[in-house]
Every structure is written in structure tokens, then in C-alpha cells.
Scaffold this motif. Structure first.
Motif, PDB file in Angstrom:
ATOM      1  N   TYR A  20      58.185  57.080 -48.437  1.00 43.55           N
ATOM      2  CA  TYR A  20      58.253  57.518 -47.281  1.00 43.55           C
ATOM      3  C   TYR A  20      57.543  56.319 -46.112  1.00 43.55           C
ATOM      4  CZ  TYR A  20      59.377  62.314 -48.573  1.00 43.55           C
ATOM      5  OH  TYR A  20      60.154  63.485 -49.087  1.00 43.55           O
ATOM      6  N   ASN A  21      57.901  56.398 -45.064  1.00 43.21           N
ATOM      7  CA  ASN A  21      57.561  55.655 -44.170  1.00 43.21           C
ATOM      8  C   ASN A  21      56.167  55.860 -43.346  1.00 43.21           C
ATOM      9  OD1 ASN A  21      59.568  53.681 -44.557  1.00 43.21           O
ATOM     10  ND2 ASN A  21      60.977  54.646 -43.094  1.00 43.21           N
ATOM     11  N   THR A  22      55.878  57.048 -43.497  1.00 42.13           N
ATOM     12  CA  THR A  22      54.887  57.663 -42.811  1.00 42.13           C
ATOM     13  C   THR A  22      53.573  57.740 -43.637  1.00 42.13           C
ATOM     14  OG1 THR A  22      55.308  59.870 -43.264  1.00 42.13           O
ATOM     15  CG2 THR A  22      56.113  59.004 -41.172  1.00 42.13           C
ATOM     16  N   ASP A  23      52.450  57.482 -43.372  1.00 42.93           N
ATOM     17  CA  ASP A  23      51.052  57.416 -44.080  1.00 42.93           C
ATOM     18  C   ASP A  23      51.001  58.882 -44.531  1.00 42.93           C
ATOM     19  OD1 ASP A  23      50.706  54.793 -43.679  1.00 42.93           O
ATOM     20  OD2 ASP A  23      48.742  54.807 -42.510  1.00 42.93           O
ATOM     21  N   ARG A  24      50.271  58.888 -45.584  1.00 43.52           N
ATOM     22  CA  ARG A  24      49.670  60.178 -46.064  1.00 43.52           C
ATOM     23  C   ARG A  24      48.417  60.655 -45.418  1.00 43.52           C
ATOM     24  NH1 ARG A  24      48.985  59.873 -52.628  1.00 43.52           N
ATOM     25  NH2 ARG A  24      47.490  61.503 -51.904  1.00 43.52           N
ATOM     26  N   ALA A  25      48.498  62.047 -44.806  1.00 44.58           N
ATOM     27  CA  ALA A  25      47.189  62.356 -44.064  1.00 44.58           C
ATOM     28  C   ALA A  25      45.888  62.533 -44.784  1.00 44.58           C
ATOM     29  CB  ALA A  25      47.598  63.913 -43.801  1.00 44.58           C
ATOM     30  N   ASP A  26      46.046  62.581 -46.309  1.00 43.95           N
ATOM     31  CA  ASP A  26      44.772  62.536 -46.999  1.00 43.95           C
ATOM     32  C   ASP A  26      44.470  61.150 -47.715  1.00 43.95           C
ATOM     33  OD1 ASP A  26      47.005  62.309 -48.764  1.00 43.95           O
ATOM     34  OD2 ASP A  26      45.909  63.397 -50.308  1.00 43.95           O
ATOM     35  N   LEU A  27      45.189  60.238 -47.371  1.00 45.34           N
ATOM     36  CA  LEU A  27      44.847  58.624 -47.727  1.00 45.34           C
ATOM     37  C   LEU A  27      45.660  57.822 -46.907  1.00 45.34           C
ATOM     38  CD1 LEU A  27      43.341  57.702 -50.436  1.00 45.34           C
ATOM     39  CD2 LEU A  27      45.378  57.695 -51.532  1.00 45.34           C
ATOM     40  N   PRO A  28      45.167  57.636 -45.454  1.00 49.17           N
ATOM     41  CA  PRO A  28      45.834  56.666 -44.707  1.00 49.17           C
ATOM     42  C   PRO A  28      45.793  55.291 -45.225  1.00 49.17           C
ATOM     43  CG  PRO A  28      43.760  57.688 -43.869  1.00 49.17           C
ATOM     44  CD  PRO A  28      43.779  58.093 -45.371  1.00 49.17           C
ATOM     45  N   GLY A  29      47.034  54.697 -44.947  1.00 55.36           N
ATOM     46  CA  GLY A  29      47.633  53.420 -45.580  1.00 55.36           C
ATOM     47  C   GLY A  29      48.297  53.431 -46.578  1.00 55.36           C
ATOM     48  N   ASP A  30      48.480  54.725 -47.260  1.00 57.75           N
ATOM     49  CA  ASP A  30      49.371  55.001 -48.427  1.00 57.75           C
ATOM     50  C   ASP A  30      50.518  55.772 -48.141  1.00 57.75           C
ATOM     51  OD1 ASP A  30      49.983  54.763 -51.080  1.00 57.75           O
ATOM     52  OD2 ASP A  30      48.580  56.232 -51.892  1.00 57.75           O
ATOM     53  N   ASN A  31      51.581  55.683 -48.866  1.00 59.08           N
ATOM     54  CA  ASN A  31      52.815  56.524 -48.829  1.00 59.08           C
ATOM     55  C   ASN A  31      53.257  57.204 -49.842  1.00 59.08           C
ATOM     56  OD1 ASN A  31      52.884  53.687 -47.273  1.00 59.08           O
ATOM     57  ND2 ASN A  31      53.985  55.052 -45.932  1.00 59.08           N
ATOM     58  N   ALA A  32      53.652  58.318 -49.681  1.00 56.19           N
ATOM     59  CA  ALA A  32      54.063  59.288 -50.819  1.00 56.19           C
ATOM     60  C   ALA A  32      55.446  58.794 -51.333  1.00 56.19           C
ATOM     61  CB  ALA A  32      54.149  60.489 -50.455  1.00 56.19           C
ATOM     62  N   LEU A  33      55.595  58.820 -52.631  1.00 56.43           N
ATOM     63  CA  LEU A  33      56.955  58.403 -53.196  1.00 56.43           C
ATOM     64  C   LEU A  33      58.181  59.490 -52.782  1.00 56.43           C
ATOM     65  CD1 LEU A  33      58.477  56.718 -55.320  1.00 56.43           C
ATOM     66  CD2 LEU A  33      58.008  58.352 -57.022  1.00 56.43           C
ATOM     67  N   GLN A  34      59.063  58.974 -52.342  1.00 52.86           N
ATOM     68  CA  GLN A  34      60.393  59.880 -51.698  1.00 52.86           C
ATOM     69  C   GLN A  34      61.168  60.034 -52.742  1.00 52.86           C
ATOM     70  OE1 GLN A  34      62.246  58.243 -48.350  1.00 52.86           O
ATOM     71  NE2 GLN A  34      63.221  60.043 -47.667  1.00 52.86           N
ATOM     72  N   LYS A  35      61.498  58.856 -53.323  1.00 57.80           N
ATOM     73  CA  LYS A  35      62.770  59.018 -54.482  1.00 57.80           C
ATOM     74  C   LYS A  35      62.604  58.044 -55.279  1.00 57.80           C
ATOM     75  CE  LYS A  35      67.449  57.691 -53.185  1.00 57.80           C
ATOM     76  NZ  LYS A  35      68.607  57.606 -51.902  1.00 57.80           N
ATOM     77  N   VAL A  36      63.155  58.221 -56.584  1.00 61.72           N
ATOM     78  CA  VAL A  36      63.537  57.262 -57.501  1.00 61.72           C
ATOM     79  C   VAL A  36      65.001  57.159 -57.680  1.00 61.72           C
ATOM     80  CG1 VAL A  36      62.944  56.757 -59.985  1.00 61.72           C
ATOM     81  CG2 VAL A  36      61.054  57.661 -58.727  1.00 61.72           C
ATOM     82  N   ALA A  37      65.604  55.894 -57.499  1.00 60.16           N
ATOM     83  CA  ALA A  37      67.064  55.813 -57.421  1.00 60.16           C
ATOM     84  C   ALA A  37      67.341  54.841 -58.727  1.00 60.16           C
ATOM     85  CB  ALA A  37      67.385  55.455 -56.310  1.00 60.16           C
ATOM     86  N   ILE A  38      68.400  55.486 -59.542  1.00 62.55           N
ATOM     87  CA  ILE A  38      68.870  54.944 -60.790  1.00 62.55           C
ATOM     88  C   ILE A  38      70.156  53.998 -60.370  1.00 62.55           C
ATOM     89  CG2 ILE A  38      69.525  54.915 -63.267  1.00 62.55           C
ATOM     90  CD1 ILE A  38      66.576  55.835 -62.591  1.00 62.55           C
ATOM     91  N   LYS A  39      70.026  52.637 -60.392  1.00 66.74           N
ATOM     92  CA  LYS A  39      71.455  52.045 -60.242  1.00 66.74           C
ATOM     93  C   LYS A  39      72.043  51.289 -61.171  1.00 66.74           C
ATOM     94  CE  LYS A  39      69.863  51.053 -55.296  1.00 66.74           C
ATOM     95  NZ  LYS A  39      70.083  50.091 -54.174  1.00 66.74           N
ATOM     96  N   ARG A  40      73.336  51.066 -61.134  1.00 68.46           N
ATOM     97  CA  ARG A  40      74.015  50.368 -62.210  1.00 68.46           C
ATOM     98  C   ARG A  40      74.907  49.647 -61.591  1.00 68.46           C
ATOM     99  NH1 ARG A  40      75.519  54.592 -65.606  1.00 68.46           N
ATOM    100  NH2 ARG A  40      73.428  54.175 -66.690  1.00 68.46           N
TER     101      ARG A  40
END
Length: 183
Positions: A20-40
């Protein structure tokens, strides 16, 4: 902050981690994982989407909730669910894996870095002082460092605040966890 953004594998396969582009509320400066994409061959063929929420003492808040500075001190991110998707069903998501947590009863889930903990580091709900003066900071450190000043073993209802209690599977089944204290 350095973080893993991708894994290149043989055969022109790749796993991509999107945050995610927004910071976590509980850990400023860190971002939560939004998606894991598998590419071929640089084409996305499948992946996983993550949905979060925040513990806020006794409440659960949406991931997009706008915390005030005071509320943010009690925010704790938790995984609400995740869904698998495929190339042909990118718009049609599979049912989600849904997670349930112990919400901590009347005291709720403790704030990060709370000094209210037992001998093993589990939350015990013991009274502590705000870190606003030198004497209060000293009392908190004394209660943490000296075993006679804190309970050796807390109660499961308090120490289990915030722990995973259930996983509901997409097919409808569920796995329930039961915890007990060290005795």
C-alpha cells in the motif's frame, strides 16, 4: 525502509510483492502488504490480495480509518482476510480465508510497547503509569525489571489479547485455536 519487492525464478517466472502507498497507523514509515502477484513471462497469472483491519483497544477499525494521534498509539494492524485470484478470474475473486482474533475482553488489545506484561512478556493488564514524567518512567521500568513487582503468569483471557483464534476457509470449514498459559 528496505523490503522485499520481488523474487526472480528460473523460466522467466517472478513473484512480486506490492505494498500500500499509505503508512500504517501503528507503525509510521512502514506499509502493509497489499498483494502478492505471480508472473510468468511478465504476465500476471495469479496472486493473493490482503485485507487488513486495526485493533484499537476494544474496537476493530477499518484499514482506511483516520486515527488521531492519540488513537494511533493504540492501533495494532491485523490480517482480516486474503483471497487468491487467477488470470482468467482477475475480476472474480475466490472466497476469502477469514481470520478471527481474541479481542481482549473489557481491556481490549494492548497498545504497542505496553509495560503491562508478565514474566514471559505477555499482556497482564496490570496498572502502569503513563511515560510522562521521570518518576512514572522509573516505576514502569521497575515493575518490568523486578519479578516481585509483576505477576509471573497472567491469565489467558488477558494474555491472549490479539492472538489468532480462528481461520475460516473458502470452502466453509474452519480451524479454531485454543491457547493455555505456561504453568
Amino acid at each position: 525502509m528496505k523490503r522485499l519487492t520481488g523474487i526472480n525464478m528460473p523460466g522467466n517466472n517472478q513473484v512480486q510483492f506490492i505494498y500500500y502507498n499509505t503508512d500504517r497507523a501503528d507503525l509510521p514509515g512502514d506499509n502493509a502488504l497489499q498483494k502478492v502477484a505471480i508472473k510468468r513471462n511478465s504476465v500476471e497469472v495469479s496472486g493473493y490480495l490482503f485485507d487488513y483491519q486495526y485493533f484499537s483497544l476494544t474496537d476493530l477499525r477499518d484499514f482506511t480509518y483516520g486515527f488521531t494521534a492519540t488513537e494511533a498509539e493504540n492501533a495494532r494492524l491485523c490480517l482480516k482476510s486474503f483471497r487468491k485470484y487467477g488470470q482468467k478470474t482477475a475480476q472474480l475473486l475466490d472466497s476469502a480465508y477469514v481470520f478471527s482474533y481474541n479481542r481482549g475482553g473489557s481491556l481490549g488489545v494492548p497498545a504497542r510497547n505496553t509495560p503491562s506484561m508478565d514474566h514471559y512478556g505477555f499482556f497482564n493488564g496490570a496498572t502502569f503509569y503513563p511515560f510522562d514524567t521521570d518518576i512514572h518512567t522509573y516505576e514502569n521500568i521497575r515493575n518490568i525489571c523486578f519479578p516481585l513487582k509483576r505477576p509471573v503468569i497472567g491469565t489467558i483471557s488477558l494474555m491472549g489479547a490479539g492472538v489468532l483464534t480462528k481461520i475460516k476457509y473458502p470452502a466453509g470449514g474452519a480451524l479454531t485455536y485454543e491457547y493455555e498459559s505456561n504453568t
